[in-house]
Design a protein around this motif. Structure first.
Motif, PDB file in Angstrom:
ATOM      1  N   ILE A 139       0.894  -1.985   0.437  1.00 13.29           N
ATOM      2  CA  ILE A 139      -0.367   0.011  -0.496  1.00 13.29           C
ATOM      3  C   ILE A 139       0.917   1.330  -0.019  1.00 13.29           C
ATOM      4  O   ILE A 139       1.804   1.624   1.011  1.00 13.29           O
ATOM      5  CB  ILE A 139      -0.945  -0.187   1.240  1.00 13.29           C
ATOM      6  N   LYS A 140       1.333   2.060  -0.940  1.00 17.80           N
ATOM      7  CA  LYS A 140       1.856   3.099  -1.905  1.00 17.80           C
ATOM      8  C   LYS A 140       0.605   4.413  -0.906  1.00 17.80           C
ATOM      9  O   LYS A 140      -0.743   4.594  -2.660  1.00 17.80           O
ATOM     10  CB  LYS A 140       2.298   3.415  -2.537  1.00 17.80           C
ATOM     11  N   ALA A 141       0.170   5.504   0.226  1.00 19.55           N
ATOM     12  CA  ALA A 141      -1.018   5.926   0.060  1.00 19.55           C
ATOM     13  C   ALA A 141      -0.970   7.266   0.964  1.00 19.55           C
ATOM     14  O   ALA A 141       0.304   7.084   1.636  1.00 19.55           O
ATOM     15  CB  ALA A 141      -1.858   5.197   1.024  1.00 19.55           C
ATOM     16  N   LEU A 142      -1.566   8.037   0.772  1.00 21.85           N
ATOM     17  CA  LEU A 142      -1.789   9.483   0.716  1.00 21.85           C
ATOM     18  C   LEU A 142      -0.724  10.350   1.135  1.00 21.85           C
ATOM     19  O   LEU A 142       0.920   9.744   1.479  1.00 21.85           O
ATOM     20  CB  LEU A 142      -1.894   9.271   2.878  1.00 21.85           C
ATOM     21  N   THR A 143      -0.451  11.579  -0.218  1.00 24.81           N
ATOM     22  CA  THR A 143       0.446  12.411  -0.102  1.00 24.81           C
ATOM     23  C   THR A 143       0.850  13.236   1.262  1.00 24.81           C
ATOM     24  O   THR A 143      -0.209  13.155   2.136  1.00 24.81           O
ATOM     25  CB  THR A 143       0.062  13.582  -1.313  1.00 24.81           C
ATOM     26  N   ALA A 144       2.188  13.881   0.566  1.00 24.97           N
ATOM     27  CA  ALA A 144       2.527  14.331   2.566  1.00 24.97           C
ATOM     28  C   ALA A 144       1.355  15.480   3.260  1.00 24.97           C
ATOM     29  O   ALA A 144       0.632  15.432   3.952  1.00 24.97           O
ATOM     30  CB  ALA A 144       3.406  15.692   2.119  1.00 24.97           C
ATOM     31  N   LEU A 161       5.045   6.244   0.943  1.00 26.69           N
ATOM     32  CA  LEU A 161       4.010   7.316   0.597  1.00 26.69           C
ATOM     33  C   LEU A 161       5.063   7.747  -0.868  1.00 26.69           C
ATOM     34  O   LEU A 161       5.858   7.768  -1.563  1.00 26.69           O
ATOM     35  CB  LEU A 161       4.214   8.232   1.279  1.00 26.69           C
ATOM     36  N   PRO A 162       3.438   8.105  -2.010  1.00 25.72           N
ATOM     37  CA  PRO A 162       3.883   8.369  -2.557  1.00 25.72           C
ATOM     38  C   PRO A 162       4.417   9.933  -3.151  1.00 25.72           C
ATOM     39  O   PRO A 162       4.336  10.176  -1.595  1.00 25.72           O
ATOM     40  CB  PRO A 162       2.536   8.782  -3.498  1.00 25.72           C
ATOM     41  N   GLY A 163       4.576  11.005  -3.974  1.00 26.84           N
ATOM     42  CA  GLY A 163       5.807  11.661  -4.224  1.00 26.84           C
ATOM     43  C   GLY A 163       4.089  13.438  -4.165  1.00 26.84           C
ATOM     44  O   GLY A 163       4.872  14.164  -4.562  1.00 26.84           O
ATOM     45  N   GLY A 164       3.525  13.047  -3.996  1.00 27.86           N
ATOM     46  CA  GLY A 164       2.305  14.290  -4.935  1.00 27.86           C
ATOM     47  C   GLY A 164       1.770  15.057  -4.048  1.00 27.86           C
ATOM     48  O   GLY A 164       2.812  15.522  -2.453  1.00 27.86           O
ATOM     49  N   SER A 224       9.309   7.268   0.692  1.00 30.41           N
ATOM     50  CA  SER A 224       8.820   7.559  -0.293  1.00 30.41           C
ATOM     51  C   SER A 224       9.149   7.790  -1.291  1.00 30.41           C
ATOM     52  O   SER A 224      10.113   7.975  -2.282  1.00 30.41           O
ATOM     53  CB  SER A 224       8.523   9.128   0.452  1.00 30.41           C
ATOM     54  N   ASN A 225       8.298   8.650  -2.223  1.00 30.92           N
ATOM     55  CA  ASN A 225       8.580   9.224  -3.622  1.00 30.92           C
ATOM     56  C   ASN A 225       8.816  10.879  -3.696  1.00 30.92           C
ATOM     57  O   ASN A 225       7.927  11.297  -2.677  1.00 30.92           O
ATOM     58  CB  ASN A 225       7.304   8.813  -4.708  1.00 30.92           C
ATOM     59  N   CYS A 226       9.684  11.197  -4.450  1.00 28.27           N
ATOM     60  CA  CYS A 226       8.463  12.738  -5.006  1.00 28.27           C
ATOM     61  C   CYS A 226       8.840  13.454  -6.220  1.00 28.27           C
ATOM     62  O   CYS A 226       9.090  12.488  -7.359  1.00 28.27           O
ATOM     63  CB  CYS A 226       9.286  13.761  -3.867  1.00 28.27           C
ATOM     64  N   GLY A 258      16.189   8.602   1.669  1.00 27.58           N
ATOM     65  CA  GLY A 258      14.230   7.606   2.023  1.00 27.58           C
ATOM     66  C   GLY A 258      13.600   7.976   0.474  1.00 27.58           C
ATOM     67  O   GLY A 258      13.398   7.047   0.583  1.00 27.58           O
ATOM     68  N   PHE A 259      14.347   8.327  -0.369  1.00 24.00           N
ATOM     69  CA  PHE A 259      13.086   8.882  -1.538  1.00 24.00           C
ATOM     70  C   PHE A 259      13.520   7.359  -2.202  1.00 24.00           C
ATOM     71  O   PHE A 259      14.873   6.811  -2.589  1.00 24.00           O
ATOM     72  CB  PHE A 259      13.602  10.306  -2.403  1.00 24.00           C
ATOM     73  N   LEU A 260      13.251   7.071  -2.936  1.00 23.50           N
ATOM     74  CA  LEU A 260      12.776   5.965  -4.062  1.00 23.50           C
ATOM     75  C   LEU A 260      13.263   5.994  -5.349  1.00 23.50           C
ATOM     76  O   LEU A 260      13.867   5.739  -5.847  1.00 23.50           O
ATOM     77  CB  LEU A 260      11.561   5.056  -4.049  1.00 23.50           C
ATOM     78  N   ALA A 261      12.426   7.134  -5.400  1.00 19.83           N
ATOM     79  CA  ALA A 261      11.997   7.535  -7.061  1.00 19.83           C
ATOM     80  C   ALA A 261      11.712   9.272  -6.841  1.00 19.83           C
ATOM     81  O   ALA A 261      11.116   9.724  -6.181  1.00 19.83           O
ATOM     82  CB  ALA A 261      10.923   6.681  -8.529  1.00 19.83           C
ATOM     83  N   TYR A 262      12.053   9.305  -8.298  1.00 18.00           N
ATOM     84  CA  TYR A 262      11.712  11.343  -8.561  1.00 18.00           C
ATOM     85  C   TYR A 262      10.711  11.363  -9.669  1.00 18.00           C
ATOM     86  O   TYR A 262      10.975  10.648 -10.746  1.00 18.00           O
ATOM     87  CB  TYR A 262      12.802  12.353  -8.791  1.00 18.00           C
ATOM     88  N   ILE A 263       9.767  11.518  -9.466  1.00 17.98           N
ATOM     89  CA  ILE A 263       8.788  11.764 -10.977  1.00 17.98           C
ATOM     90  C   ILE A 263       7.680  13.137 -11.593  1.00 17.98           C
ATOM     91  O   ILE A 263       7.106  13.743 -10.686  1.00 17.98           O
ATOM     92  CB  ILE A 263       7.592  10.799 -10.330  1.00 17.98           C
ATOM     93  N   PRO A 264       8.792  14.005 -12.835  1.00 18.57           N
ATOM     94  CA  PRO A 264       8.030  14.970 -12.597  1.00 18.57           C
ATOM     95  C   PRO A 264       6.564  15.006 -13.359  1.00 18.57           C
ATOM     96  O   PRO A 264       6.606  14.083 -14.469  1.00 18.57           O
ATOM     97  CB  PRO A 264       9.654  15.154 -13.718  1.00 18.57           C
TER      98      PRO A 264
END
Ligand code: V47
Length: 386
Positions: free
Chosen positions: A151-156, A185-188, A225-227, A256-262
């Motif tokens: 479960i990857k859920a809920l932005t900051a 956490l997702p990166g949104g 998390s992602n960003c 701690g970041f897994l990935a960057y998504i523009p």
């Protein structure tokens, strides 16, 4: 991954970019001026070649994807009027407003119907009636039915919203949600950190420092998390550079970041698109590729750069695999947020479509889990368990 062959700087035609390229080849960290040069350079192919070289050093020809599924449990959001770039949010009594019951969430979760899903990506609006209980019950129910699904859920922004309505600290909310089943956490919600831009497009949204603080807290608790960065609206090159610098600094600090998504801004059905006279006119392919390539080169402490095919089309995502990208957004199944904003792509992709995109780009597809462990690679035309 062993270093690949030396990079031939004659592939870079722009002199200013070539100086940045020399630093890349020497393994030196790029500074803000270098990032600005990259964003301004007309030499997209030179930039892409550099980014691809750096990417190949880390990942060779492997391109990963996850069998994921997006679920948006509520579009009710009290920031409806002030997040002017968003087309998804509704006020509670507005036409089209919805909040799923648990039954509806489970119904949606079963939508893939093929038992392949390994990750639920769950995000929604800032709904006063979707607090800790709502999400805790949801995560528990999902884990009970799909124990193997991440479960990857809920932005900051949503985490901070729950903390506020429950009068709890960020840490307490994260711990409680983790107990209920939250994994990452997702990166949104990052949008653009610069104060001026934030005031213009997302006034009243969680401030940049607070977005960072939620991720810092998550990382301290061992929650990865992602960003993201939402580009292609009113931000300047300096705003982009500042944003990336902030992400890189937190990654230096926590890892701690897994990935960057523009994320490419979509201008349909939102206030900002109307104000800018941009409806029907999203970002350009040139800028999409540039954002991905700059991400790869400037964010030297990030392992993974992900392309979101829903936003930039599967075709451009495929091309981006030669511009520094090593990860493709997955199956998704039923996307809502960008489709409300004018995305014309499919709402999901079948496994075969993903494999074809990656293979036809001359790369090797690999299904990954949510922590980027490779589960199986697909060699040639046959699926092969790794
Ligand atoms: O924060 C909202 C963006 C984000 C629009 O972590 C828009 O793996 C473009 O962050 N045009 C949420 N973008 C989605 C997100 C995300 C997506 C895929 C993967 C991951 C991940 C995270 O969507 C919001 C906002 O930046 N957004 N409206 C729009 N009109």
């Amino acid at each position: 991954m062993e270093p690949s062959a030396a990079f031939d700087l004659s592939r870079v035609s722009d002199a200013a970019l070539c100086r940045v390229g020399e630093k890349v080849v020497d393994g030196k960290r790029l500074d803000d001026d270098d990032a600005a040069v990259m964003f301004r350079s007309p030499d997209l192919l030179g930039l892409g070649a550099l980014a691809s070289h750096v990417n190949a050093r880390r990942h060779g020809d492997i391109v990963t994807f996850a069998a994921n599924q997006h679920i948006n449990p509520t579009n009710v959001c009290y920031l409806r009027k002030t997040c002017v770039f968003c087309s998804f949010a509704r006020l509670p009594k507005e036409e089209g407003a919805y909040r799923y019951t648990m039954e509806q969430v489970l119904d949606e979760a079963s939508a893939a119907g093929n038992g392949l899903t390994r990750e639920f990506h769950i995000v929604g609006g800032l709904d006063m009636h979707a607090g800790l209980d709502y999400y805790s019950v949801m995560f528990r129910e999902l884990k009970a039915r799909y124990p193997q699904v991440h479960i990857k859920a809920l932005t900051a922004v949503e985490i901070a919203h729950i903390a506020r309505i429950e009068k709890m600290s960020i840490e307490e909310v994260l711990i409680a949600l983790r107990e209920a089943g939250l994994d990452t956490l997702p990166g949104g919600g990052a949008e653009v950190f610069g104060r001026g831009v934030r005031m213009e497009i997302a006034d009243k949204k969680l401030a940049a420092e607070d977005w960072i603080e939620v991720h810092r807290t998550a990382h301290r608790l061992g929650i990865r998390s992602n960003c993201t960065m939402l580009y292609g609206h009113v931000e300047t090159i300096e705003d982009r550079v500042e944003h990336l610098g902030i992400l890189r600094a937190l990654q230096d600090e926590t890892g701690g970041f897994l990935a960057y998504i523009p994320l490419a801004y979509h201008p349909d059905n939102n206030q900002l698109g109307i104000e800018l006279g941009r409806e029907g006119s999203a970002t350009t392919g040139f800028d999409d590729l540039r954002n991905l390539a700059v991400g790869r080169l400037f964010l030297d402490n990030f392992e993974h750069i992900k392309t979101h095919w829903i936003m930039v089309t599967p075709f451009l995502s495929q091309v981006s695999l030669s511009f520094g990208v090593n990860d493709l957004e997955g199956t998704v199944v039923r996307e809502k947020i960008y489709h409300e904003a004018g995305a014309t792509t499919a709402q999901g992709l079948a496994l075969d479509d993903i494999l074809k995109l990656i293979r036809d780009a001359g790369k090797i597809p690999a299904e990954r889990d949510s922590f980027y462990n490779i589960l199986r690679t697909f060699d040639g035309s046959h699926a092969a368990a790794a």
